[in-house]
Write an enzyme that holds these catalytic residues in place. Sequence first.
Site, short mmCIF file in Angstrom:
data_model
loop_
_atom_site.label_atom_id
_atom_site.label_comp_id
_atom_site.label_asym_id
_atom_site.label_seq_id
_atom_site.Cartn_x
_atom_site.Cartn_y
_atom_site.Cartn_z
N PHE A 11 -11.83 -7.50 13.70
CA PHE A 11 -10.71 -7.93 12.87
C PHE A 11 -10.42 -6.88 11.80
CE2 PHE A 11 -9.20 -10.32 9.07
CZ PHE A 11 -7.97 -10.69 9.57
N GLN A 12 -9.17 -6.48 11.71
CA GLN A 12 -8.69 -5.50 10.75
C GLN A 12 -9.42 -4.16 10.87
OE1 GLN A 12 -8.47 -7.27 6.78
NE2 GLN A 12 -6.41 -8.01 7.26
N MET A 61 23.77 9.34 3.72
CA MET A 61 23.69 10.61 4.43
C MET A 61 23.91 10.41 5.93
SD MET A 61 23.44 13.84 3.96
CE MET A 61 22.53 14.30 2.49
N LYS A 96 -17.75 -1.37 5.13
CA LYS A 96 -18.09 -2.43 4.17
C LYS A 96 -19.59 -2.51 3.94
CE LYS A 96 -17.16 -7.29 3.09
NZ LYS A 96 -16.41 -8.51 3.52
N GLU A 123 0.81 -1.22 0.00
CA GLU A 123 0.00 0.00 0.00
C GLU A 123 0.84 1.27 0.00
OE1 GLU A 123 -2.60 -3.24 1.73
OE2 GLU A 123 -0.53 -2.55 2.07
#
Length: 626
Positions: free
Chosen positions: A157-158, A523, A207, A95
């Site tokens: 969940f999630q 760096m 959803k 993502e």
Amino acid sequence: MTRPTPETLAHSARRARAAATSATDAEPASRAAAGPAVPAVRTPAPAQISGAGSLVRSLEALGVDVVFGIPGGAILPAYDPLYDSTVRHILVRHEQGAGHAATGYAQATGRVGVCMATSGPGATNLVTPIADAYMDSVAMVAITGQVARPAIGTDAFQEADIQGITLPITKHNFLVQDAAEIPQVLAEAFHLASTGRPGPVLVDIPKDVLQATTTFTWPPTLDLPGYRPTLHPHGKQIREAARLMANARRPVLYVGGGVLKAGATDGLRQLAELTGIPVVTTLMALGAFPDSHPQHLGMPGMHGTVAAVYGLQKADLIVALGARFDDRVTGRVDSFAPDATVVHADIDPAEIGKNRHADVPIVGDARHVIDELIAAVTAERAAGHTTDLDDWWNQLDDLRKRYPLGYDEPADGTLSPQYVIERLGEIVGQDAIYVAGVGQHQMWASQFISYEKPYTWLNSGGLGTMGYAVPAAMGAKVGKPDTVVWAIDGDGCFQMTNQELATCALEGIPVKIAVINNGNLGMVRQWQTLFYGERYSNTDLGTHKHRIPDFVKLAEALGCVGLRCETAEDVDKTIAAAMEINDAPVVIDFVVGKDAMVWPMVAAGTSNDEIMFARGVRPAFDEDDI
């Protein structure tokens, strides 16, 4: 649905807006040459449809041509109608890649970039690119799935409160609670993202809202109370700025990325040539004013040119256009430009006076500000009000002559990274888009490639996101398929998001990647050399000593062409070989020396007066002259 109100729209002081134009007629702030920031709206007929179908139809109506994303449980209902849509979906491998690709697309084209993810970890993986887009004022809309409404707040969940998580790093965000409102929310999101000061907007959709039945109608009516970006500056402030410009003896035009966002580069050149004032362009503004122009002093800041840094430091007038006086430009802010009167023009009133007091604050779109400054300065000149800048230019030209950008060849005979990047720019040319990661290679790319045209330099400036380059280059190439796109990346940055090369290979996106492989987090190693007694704690990546990974084999495994170059004699022919390949992504492993450093340098937290031209070399200045 969460309704935007004056209070919620002002959730961050950076995003406060002054009232001037209505939300429905405000002009887009991004006007890249590829086209308008807000596509022409299509008007599909009303229809009974699912919330997911309404989402996809809204994207089509808004003229979206591509979405970068990954499906998952909560967003899955949206992927079914997307299967038959005119909108191209590019399946990324992470993502974060989707978010940076949307940013690269937006920066290259001037249109809104769109990314999509599922709930929970899918959404939180977008946080870094959202923050990146926020810091660099990039128009992006992120669409995330959410668990069903009854499950919100239950630690389902999630589940993740992505609206709350992204509140400080979005221009605005929405949690949609009614499928009927999806078209309006999408239209408002695109309008917010692309007008005023551009920025990311998040749309979170549960959803069950995606699965609900609704009536799709278009176009919706925007309802954005309190959102009225000021585009046109106040005439009195413009006249005062013009008066100061006509009388200053040591003026500088300090140009930031807002000039590119406003499509104001032609006006900038006209203003500069009309006044004869020196120009500095920030890291985010490279290409806004031609590097080769005689009035261009270069980039200011921590790794800017000596002439640009001291031009600002000793100025008696700074005219800041779409810039924000960030710490990388000012150094220690209480010592920055102590004798300068400041004219600060910005579309975001919250930026004005935030870091440096503005004697003449100007709120407005940079294009309108510059156009009106041109008219006001012309009037001043017609009235005989001009100033002699010959002494100022003599001083600055002397600095440019004595302290030009340059580099030493490595004493151990290894390949110079600066030489690689310099030759890349010379061979590839001015019409390509160059996308940099973050670190030494980013600074060398800003220094040793000449940017003559706007929208040819993309990088992560404000957030400094390692891993930006590969997916951003992918997005830029999707948006500008006929333009050559090179990502200049470090071996550290490259290992964070190189999986998106598999996306490029499968989707037919032939980007070209130059990996500046110095075997270290370059760096960080430079700072360890200068400030930590050469104690190199955890900066050796093993890409030299062990050749892990082997970047050529890795490129081939990801469906790309892999090349390697280890000597100066092979640089030109290796770049030329990459330029001949246009049907697949190309990765070049440039194995360079580990000890090269970026100079000039103003150490973090110090005054710009303490700029170092090279290690142990401080520029010599005649204080009576400057």
